[in-house]
Motif scaffolding. Structure first.
Motif, short mmCIF file in Angstrom:
data_model
loop_
_atom_site.label_atom_id
_atom_site.label_comp_id
_atom_site.label_asym_id
_atom_site.label_seq_id
_atom_site.Cartn_x
_atom_site.Cartn_y
_atom_site.Cartn_z
N VAL A 180 0.87 -1.18 0.00
CA VAL A 180 0.00 0.00 0.00
C VAL A 180 0.90 1.22 0.00
CG1 VAL A 180 -1.98 -1.08 1.10
CG2 VAL A 180 -0.23 -0.02 2.51
N ASP A 181 0.31 2.38 -0.24
CA ASP A 181 1.07 3.61 -0.43
C ASP A 181 2.13 3.84 0.64
OD1 ASP A 181 1.77 6.18 -1.46
OD2 ASP A 181 0.49 7.07 0.07
N ALA A 182 1.78 3.70 1.87
CA ALA A 182 2.71 4.02 2.95
C ALA A 182 3.92 3.09 2.96
CB ALA A 182 2.00 3.94 4.29
N ASP A 183 3.83 1.96 2.31
CA ASP A 183 4.92 0.98 2.33
C ASP A 183 5.98 1.19 1.25
OD1 ASP A 183 2.62 -1.67 3.18
OD2 ASP A 183 3.77 -0.35 4.48
N TYR A 184 5.78 2.14 0.35
CA TYR A 184 6.74 2.33 -0.74
C TYR A 184 7.89 3.22 -0.29
CZ TYR A 184 3.32 0.44 -4.05
OH TYR A 184 2.44 -0.38 -4.72
N SER A 185 9.09 2.67 -0.35
CA SER A 185 10.27 3.47 -0.03
C SER A 185 10.72 4.22 -1.28
CB SER A 185 11.40 2.56 0.47
OG SER A 185 11.89 1.78 -0.61
N THR A 186 11.62 5.16 -1.11
CA THR A 186 12.18 5.89 -2.25
C THR A 186 12.87 4.93 -3.20
OG1 THR A 186 12.49 7.83 -0.84
CG2 THR A 186 13.72 7.77 -2.90
N ASN A 187 13.59 3.96 -2.64
CA ASN A 187 14.27 2.96 -3.45
C ASN A 187 13.27 2.13 -4.26
OD1 ASN A 187 16.41 1.28 -4.44
ND2 ASN A 187 15.84 -0.22 -2.88
N GLU A 188 12.17 1.73 -3.63
CA GLU A 188 11.16 0.94 -4.33
C GLU A 188 10.50 1.74 -5.45
OE1 GLU A 188 9.68 -2.18 -0.93
OE2 GLU A 188 8.95 -0.10 -0.84
N LEU A 189 10.23 3.00 -5.19
CA LEU A 189 9.65 3.85 -6.24
C LEU A 189 10.63 4.02 -7.40
CD1 LEU A 189 7.87 6.54 -4.06
CD2 LEU A 189 6.78 4.78 -5.46
N SER A 190 11.89 4.12 -7.09
CA SER A 190 12.92 4.21 -8.13
C SER A 190 12.97 2.92 -8.95
CB SER A 190 14.28 4.49 -7.49
OG SER A 190 15.28 4.53 -8.47
N ARG A 191 12.87 1.79 -8.28
CA ARG A 191 12.86 0.50 -8.98
C ARG A 191 11.62 0.38 -9.87
NH1 ARG A 191 13.25 -3.84 -4.50
NH2 ARG A 191 12.72 -5.21 -6.23
N LEU A 192 10.47 0.85 -9.37
CA LEU A 192 9.26 0.82 -10.19
C LEU A 192 9.39 1.73 -11.40
CD1 LEU A 192 6.41 0.80 -7.51
CD2 LEU A 192 7.04 -1.05 -9.08
N LYS A 193 10.02 2.86 -11.23
CA LYS A 193 10.25 3.77 -12.35
C LYS A 193 11.12 3.11 -13.40
CE LYS A 193 12.15 8.31 -13.51
NZ LYS A 193 12.72 9.57 -12.97
N ASP A 194 12.21 2.48 -12.99
CA ASP A 194 13.09 1.77 -13.93
C ASP A 194 12.32 0.67 -14.64
OD1 ASP A 194 15.23 3.38 -13.26
OD2 ASP A 194 16.15 1.90 -11.91
N TYR A 195 11.55 -0.08 -13.88
CA TYR A 195 10.73 -1.16 -14.46
C TYR A 195 9.77 -0.60 -15.50
CZ TYR A 195 6.78 -4.41 -14.69
OH TYR A 195 5.76 -5.22 -15.13
N TYR A 196 9.12 0.51 -15.17
CA TYR A 196 8.16 1.13 -16.08
C TYR A 196 8.83 1.47 -17.42
CZ TYR A 196 5.51 4.84 -18.30
OH TYR A 196 4.86 5.60 -19.23
N TYR A 197 10.00 2.08 -17.39
CA TYR A 197 10.66 2.48 -18.63
C TYR A 197 11.21 1.27 -19.41
CZ TYR A 197 10.02 7.40 -17.83
OH TYR A 197 9.45 8.64 -17.67
N LYS A 198 11.70 0.28 -18.69
CA LYS A 198 12.16 -0.94 -19.37
C LYS A 198 10.98 -1.63 -20.05
CE LYS A 198 15.87 -1.80 -16.06
NZ LYS A 198 16.30 -2.66 -14.94
N LYS A 199 9.88 -1.70 -19.34
CA LYS A 199 8.67 -2.35 -19.88
C LYS A 199 8.15 -1.57 -21.09
CE LYS A 199 5.26 -5.29 -18.92
NZ LYS A 199 5.29 -6.67 -19.07
N LYS A 200 8.22 -0.27 -21.03
CA LYS A 200 7.78 0.58 -22.14
C LYS A 200 8.64 0.30 -23.38
CE LYS A 200 6.70 5.43 -23.02
NZ LYS A 200 6.71 6.78 -22.44
N TYR A 201 9.93 0.20 -23.19
CA TYR A 201 10.85 -0.11 -24.29
C TYR A 201 10.55 -1.50 -24.84
CZ TYR A 201 15.18 0.16 -26.96
OH TYR A 201 16.09 0.21 -27.98
N LEU A 202 10.34 -2.42 -23.95
CA LEU A 202 10.03 -3.79 -24.36
C LEU A 202 8.72 -3.84 -25.15
CD1 LEU A 202 10.96 -6.74 -24.16
CD2 LEU A 202 9.64 -6.90 -22.05
N GLN A 203 7.75 -3.03 -24.77
CA GLN A 203 6.48 -3.01 -25.48
C GLN A 203 6.67 -2.57 -26.93
OE1 GLN A 203 3.50 -4.21 -24.30
NE2 GLN A 203 2.99 -4.04 -26.46
N ARG A 204 7.58 -1.65 -27.18
CA ARG A 204 7.87 -1.25 -28.56
C ARG A 204 8.38 -2.43 -29.36
NH1 ARG A 204 11.47 3.40 -26.81
NH2 ARG A 204 10.00 4.61 -25.61
#
Length: 161
Positions: free
Chosen positions: A130-154
């Motif tokens: 849940v929202d309160a459980d996301y650390s800065t590091n986890e949000l950074s990992r999710l951001k990296d995942y999002y962009y990698k996944k976006k590239y992969l989708q292309r």
């Protein structure tokens, strides 16, 4: 308008799609413009606006990648139209996949393997938080995942052509 609040959903990077479907139907039964035809013009306009927001939210929440993007934007981890530079090792892997596509090799299998690897890297974050459980590091990992996944989708889009 916050779509998580509109749908009364927990503010998470991944959402239960059966719950989304249920909430969507409930909201449409309550706010669909067809139910306001005998109301004032103002109430009809309000119903149309709400219905548009409900439809937009539903289109986001029924897609995992769009849900993650929306979540990250709400958390201000990514900005609209932001470009992210992927690390060189990821770009090299993508180059290998692109070459496999060009050579007619088993690119589909490579893509699926890489996609699973990406999912495995963030599965601990995406499941049950849940929202309160996301650390800065986890949000950074999710951001990296999002962009990698976006590239992969292309690449997946190219394979579909």
């Amino acid at each position: 308008m916050n779509y998580f609040e509109l749908f009364d959903l927990p503010f998470k990077a991944r959402i239960d799609h059966t719950l989304v479907q249920k909430k969507y139907i409930q909201l449409q039964k309550k706010f669909h413009p067809d139910f306001f035809t005998k109301q004032s013009n103002e109430e009809q306009d309000d119903a149309e606006t709400r219905s548009a927001h409900i439809n937009r939210a539903y289109s986001i929440f029924k897609d995992k990648h769009k849900t993650l993007e929306y979540f990250l934007k709400q958390k201000e981890v990514i900005q609209p139209d932001e470009k992210n530079n992927l690390p060189n090792d990821i770009l090299m892997e993508m180059l290998e996949i692109n070459e496999a596509i060009g050579d007619g090799q088993q690119a589909g299998a490579m893509v699926m393997q890489w996609q699973q690897k990406l999912e495995d890297e963030v599965n601990d974050i995406l499941c049950g938080r849940v929202d309160a459980d996301y650390s800065t590091n986890e949000l950074s990992r999710l951001k990296d995942y999002y962009y990698k996944k976006k590239y992969l989708q292309r690449i997946l889009d190219r394979l579909a052509d």
